[in-house]
Design a protein around this motif. Structure first.
Motif, PDB file in Angstrom:
ATOM      1  N   HIS A 156       0.257  -1.526  -0.329  1.00 51.62           N
ATOM      2  CA  HIS A 156      -0.524  -0.113   0.031  1.00 51.62           C
ATOM      3  C   HIS A 156       0.987   1.290   0.352  1.00 51.62           C
ATOM      4  O   HIS A 156       0.745   2.028  -0.856  1.00 51.62           O
ATOM      5  N   GLY A 157       1.503   1.325   1.029  1.00 49.55           N
ATOM      6  CA  GLY A 157       1.973   2.515   1.081  1.00 49.55           C
ATOM      7  C   GLY A 157       4.147   2.954   0.754  1.00 49.55           C
ATOM      8  O   GLY A 157       4.252   3.369  -0.304  1.00 49.55           O
ATOM      9  N   GLY A 158       4.330   2.691   1.873  1.00 50.57           N
ATOM     10  CA  GLY A 158       6.190   2.260   0.643  1.00 50.57           C
ATOM     11  C   GLY A 158       7.200   0.899   1.938  1.00 50.57           C
ATOM     12  O   GLY A 158       6.758   0.014   2.059  1.00 50.57           O
ATOM     13  N   LEU A 159       8.177   1.581   1.355  1.00 52.30           N
ATOM     14  CA  LEU A 159       9.414   0.736   2.212  1.00 52.30           C
ATOM     15  C   LEU A 159       9.453   1.627   3.449  1.00 52.30           C
ATOM     16  O   LEU A 159       9.614   2.236   3.971  1.00 52.30           O
ATOM     17  N   SER A 160      10.762   0.643   4.164  1.00 59.51           N
ATOM     18  CA  SER A 160      11.232   1.345   5.762  1.00 59.51           C
ATOM     19  C   SER A 160      12.530   0.713   5.440  1.00 59.51           C
ATOM     20  O   SER A 160      12.688  -0.280   5.075  1.00 59.51           O
ATOM     21  N   PRO A 161      13.509   1.593   6.642  1.00 58.85           N
ATOM     22  CA  PRO A 161      14.395   1.355   6.411  1.00 58.85           C
ATOM     23  C   PRO A 161      14.759   0.449   7.335  1.00 58.85           C
ATOM     24  O   PRO A 161      15.794  -0.196   7.833  1.00 58.85           O
ATOM     25  N   ASP A 162      13.940  -0.507   8.447  1.00 58.20           N
ATOM     26  CA  ASP A 162      13.989  -1.804   9.092  1.00 58.20           C
ATOM     27  C   ASP A 162      13.575  -2.935   8.006  1.00 58.20           C
ATOM     28  O   ASP A 162      13.898  -3.974   8.698  1.00 58.20           O
ATOM     29  N   ILE A 163      13.325  -2.942   6.830  1.00 55.57           N
ATOM     30  CA  ILE A 163      13.058  -3.981   5.935  1.00 55.57           C
ATOM     31  C   ILE A 163      13.943  -3.971   4.625  1.00 55.57           C
ATOM     32  O   ILE A 163      14.077  -2.719   3.921  1.00 55.57           O
ATOM     33  N   ARG A 164      14.797  -4.492   4.879  1.00 52.60           N
ATOM     34  CA  ARG A 164      15.458  -4.845   3.660  1.00 52.60           C
ATOM     35  C   ARG A 164      15.660  -6.026   2.780  1.00 52.60           C
ATOM     36  O   ARG A 164      15.706  -5.408   1.283  1.00 52.60           O
ATOM     37  N   THR A 165      15.083  -6.976   3.309  1.00 54.73           N
ATOM     38  CA  THR A 165      14.321  -8.402   1.960  1.00 54.73           C
ATOM     39  C   THR A 165      13.024  -8.305   2.407  1.00 54.73           C
ATOM     40  O   THR A 165      12.642  -8.196   3.439  1.00 54.73           O
ATOM     41  N   ILE A 166      12.709  -9.102   1.646  1.00 53.65           N
ATOM     42  CA  ILE A 166      10.897  -9.571   1.308  1.00 53.65           C
ATOM     43  C   ILE A 166      11.087 -10.595   2.495  1.00 53.65           C
ATOM     44  O   ILE A 166       9.658 -10.144   3.210  1.00 53.65           O
ATOM     45  N   ASP A 167      11.773 -11.821   3.261  1.00 57.46           N
ATOM     46  CA  ASP A 167      11.979 -12.028   3.785  1.00 57.46           C
ATOM     47  C   ASP A 167      11.509 -11.761   5.583  1.00 57.46           C
ATOM     48  O   ASP A 167      10.992 -12.149   5.933  1.00 57.46           O
ATOM     49  N   GLN A 168      12.195 -10.197   5.428  1.00 61.20           N
ATOM     50  CA  GLN A 168      11.335  -9.395   6.960  1.00 61.20           C
ATOM     51  C   GLN A 168      10.352  -9.396   6.707  1.00 61.20           C
ATOM     52  O   GLN A 168       9.824  -8.823   8.136  1.00 61.20           O
ATOM     53  N   ILE A 169       9.803  -8.878   5.692  1.00 62.60           N
ATOM     54  CA  ILE A 169       7.767  -8.895   5.530  1.00 62.60           C
ATOM     55  C   ILE A 169       7.682  -9.915   6.154  1.00 62.60           C
ATOM     56  O   ILE A 169       6.295  -9.612   6.966  1.00 62.60           O
ATOM     57  N   ARG A 170       8.033 -11.133   5.546  1.00 65.73           N
ATOM     58  CA  ARG A 170       7.583 -12.518   5.789  1.00 65.73           C
ATOM     59  C   ARG A 170       6.824 -12.903   7.680  1.00 65.73           C
ATOM     60  O   ARG A 170       6.116 -13.015   8.164  1.00 65.73           O
ATOM     61  N   PRO A 207       8.121  -0.663  11.574  1.00 65.26           N
ATOM     62  CA  PRO A 207       8.245  -1.705  10.036  1.00 65.26           C
ATOM     63  C   PRO A 207       6.607  -1.675   9.246  1.00 65.26           C
ATOM     64  O   PRO A 207       6.345  -1.356   8.135  1.00 65.26           O
ATOM     65  N   PHE A 208       5.819  -2.295  10.196  1.00 62.73           N
ATOM     66  CA  PHE A 208       4.340  -2.362   9.368  1.00 62.73           C
ATOM     67  C   PHE A 208       3.371  -1.171   9.233  1.00 62.73           C
ATOM     68  O   PHE A 208       3.326  -0.795   7.899  1.00 62.73           O
ATOM     69  N   CYS A 209       3.543  -0.632  10.011  1.00 60.39           N
ATOM     70  CA  CYS A 209       3.734   1.134  10.276  1.00 60.39           C
ATOM     71  C   CYS A 209       4.014   1.871   8.671  1.00 60.39           C
ATOM     72  O   CYS A 209       3.329   2.238   8.058  1.00 60.39           O
ATOM     73  N   ASP A 210       5.732   1.388   8.345  1.00 66.05           N
ATOM     74  CA  ASP A 210       6.229   2.171   7.644  1.00 66.05           C
ATOM     75  C   ASP A 210       5.785   1.829   6.302  1.00 66.05           C
ATOM     76  O   ASP A 210       5.575   2.288   5.239  1.00 66.05           O
ATOM     77  N   LEU A 211       5.206   0.476   5.918  1.00 67.91           N
ATOM     78  CA  LEU A 211       4.444  -0.917   4.765  1.00 67.91           C
ATOM     79  C   LEU A 211       2.877   0.842   4.715  1.00 67.91           C
ATOM     80  O   LEU A 211       2.886   0.651   2.871  1.00 67.91           O
ATOM     81  N   MET A 212       2.753   0.991   5.720  1.00 66.47           N
ATOM     82  CA  MET A 212       0.929   1.223   5.311  1.00 66.47           C
ATOM     83  C   MET A 212       1.510   2.769   5.285  1.00 66.47           C
ATOM     84  O   MET A 212       0.268   3.181   4.023  1.00 66.47           O
ATOM     85  N   TRP A 213       2.427   3.453   5.694  1.00 66.62           N
ATOM     86  CA  TRP A 213       2.832   5.226   5.839  1.00 66.62           C
ATOM     87  C   TRP A 213       3.573   5.525   4.985  1.00 66.62           C
ATOM     88  O   TRP A 213       3.431   6.497   4.281  1.00 66.62           O
TER      89      TRP A 213
END
Length: 345
Positions: free
Chosen positions: A203-217, A230-236
């Motif tokens: 929805h939103g974008g990237l996060s400085p706490d997420i470098r790899t897609i596995d970290q989203i998992r 990271p959850f907040c960052d993905l949304m905002w």
């Protein structure tokens, strides 16, 4: 459950009964809980941006892109708030998910939140988005309180009003139960989808706490959206014409730049990041020199006043892209209630 009958009922402008909506929400939660935080999706598929309660425009979107299940869809969140018909939008998407679970993927947006659908934060965010000044913001907030939660446009002679999801459920059902059933589903919506392993939708974008897609998992998504992390960052988060990271004026998430995006795509073997979250007057906008990120916006004439076109982005079986544009329907402003309460200043 007679899903086909319910789909026809909602498309005809009727609401499900309260117990029917509750049953539907419980059923869809059982489907969503099995999905990954990075849900794999095969091409061909069509990617959609924010809808924001514009039900008639959602119907036009399906006319433009094709109906489910003939066309597969990824919706990148923000189904509710702003428009008159958030309830109908979210209900029909849940029905399609229940009826055709493999043909439609629903991502969470920042508005799929209990807080944003029921308090003044959403209003302040909307005013900021439209670049309305501080004085008008203050006037509008006072007017919101005076009108019992119904935001009337500032400085306009028209009686267009922009609603939150909580207020809408209260009006249409006479209580907040429908809102509670739907917001419980919010916690089960997945965070992202990946098309053929090469296009990430979020929805939103990237996060400085997420470098790899596995970290989203491994993010715990079964909760209200946090205020940070990271959850907040993905949304905002939002892309910006910078190199790395900057503080976001939204007060949540980050601004991220070209180097951040290109490095993220390189590390994760991605060709593209698809996101929504920001109004785009032209409906779709690529960012950065390598065009490694695209914003898709699917709510035409946003808030019934912005005058923008909308788009959807289709990927065929060879991952070739086609943008389809559409404009608002004539029915949009026919479903909103009117109030005779005057401005209060």
């Amino acid at each position: 459950m007679d899903l086909d009958q319910w789909i026809s009922k909602v498309k005809d402008g009727q609401h499900l009964l309260e117990d029917e909506l509750q049953l539907l929400c419980e059923y869809v939660k059982e489907i969503l809980i099995e999905e990954s935080n990075v849900q794999p999706v095969n091409s061909p598929v069509t990617v959609c941006g924010d809808i924001h309660g514009q039900f008639h425009d959602l119907m036009k979107l399906f006319e433009t892109g094709g109906h489910v299940p003939e066309t597969n869809y990824i919706f990148m969140g923000d189904f509710v708030d702003r428009g008159y018909n958030s309830l109908e939008v979210f209900t029909i998407l849940l029905l399609l998910k229940a009826r055709y679970p493999a043909n439609i993927t629903l991502l969470r947006g920042n508005h799929e939140s209990r807080q944003l659908t029921q308090d003044l934060v959403g209003l302040v965010y909307w005013l900021w988005l439209l670049d309305i000044g501080i004085l008008q913001t203050a006037v509008s907030i006072v007017n919101l309180i005076w009108n019992g939660g119904k935001e009337r446009e500032v400085g306009k002679q028209s009686e267009v009003e922009v609603y939150g999801f909580y207020d809408e459920c209260q009006r249409k059902y006479g209580n907040a139960n429908a809102w509670r059933y739907c917001t419980d589903v919010f916690d089960y919506l997945t965070l992202s989808a990946i098309i053929d392993g090469t296009v990430l939708c979020v929805h939103g974008g990237l996060s400085p706490d997420i470098r790899t897609i596995d970290q989203i998992r491994v993010v715990d998504r079964n909760c209200e959206i946090p205020h940070e992390g990271p959850f907040c960052d993905l949304m905002w988060s939002d892309p910006e014409d910078i190199e790395t990271w900057a503080v976001s004026p939204r007060g949540a998430g980050w601004l991220f730049g070209s180097r951040v995006t290109s490095e993220f795509n390189h590390v994760n073997n991605l060709d593209l990041v698809c996101r929504a979250h920001q109004l785009v007057q032209e409906g779709l906008k690529y960012m950065f020199q390598d065009k490694g990120l695209v914003t898709v916006w699917s709510a035409p004439n946003y808030c019934y006043r912005c005058g923008n076109v909308a788009s959807i982005l289709s990927f065929n079986e060879n991952m070739e892209r086609e943008v389809k544009f559409f404009t608002e329907t004539e029915n949009n402003q026919m479903r909103g209630p009117r109030t005779g309460v005057p401005y209060f200043l």
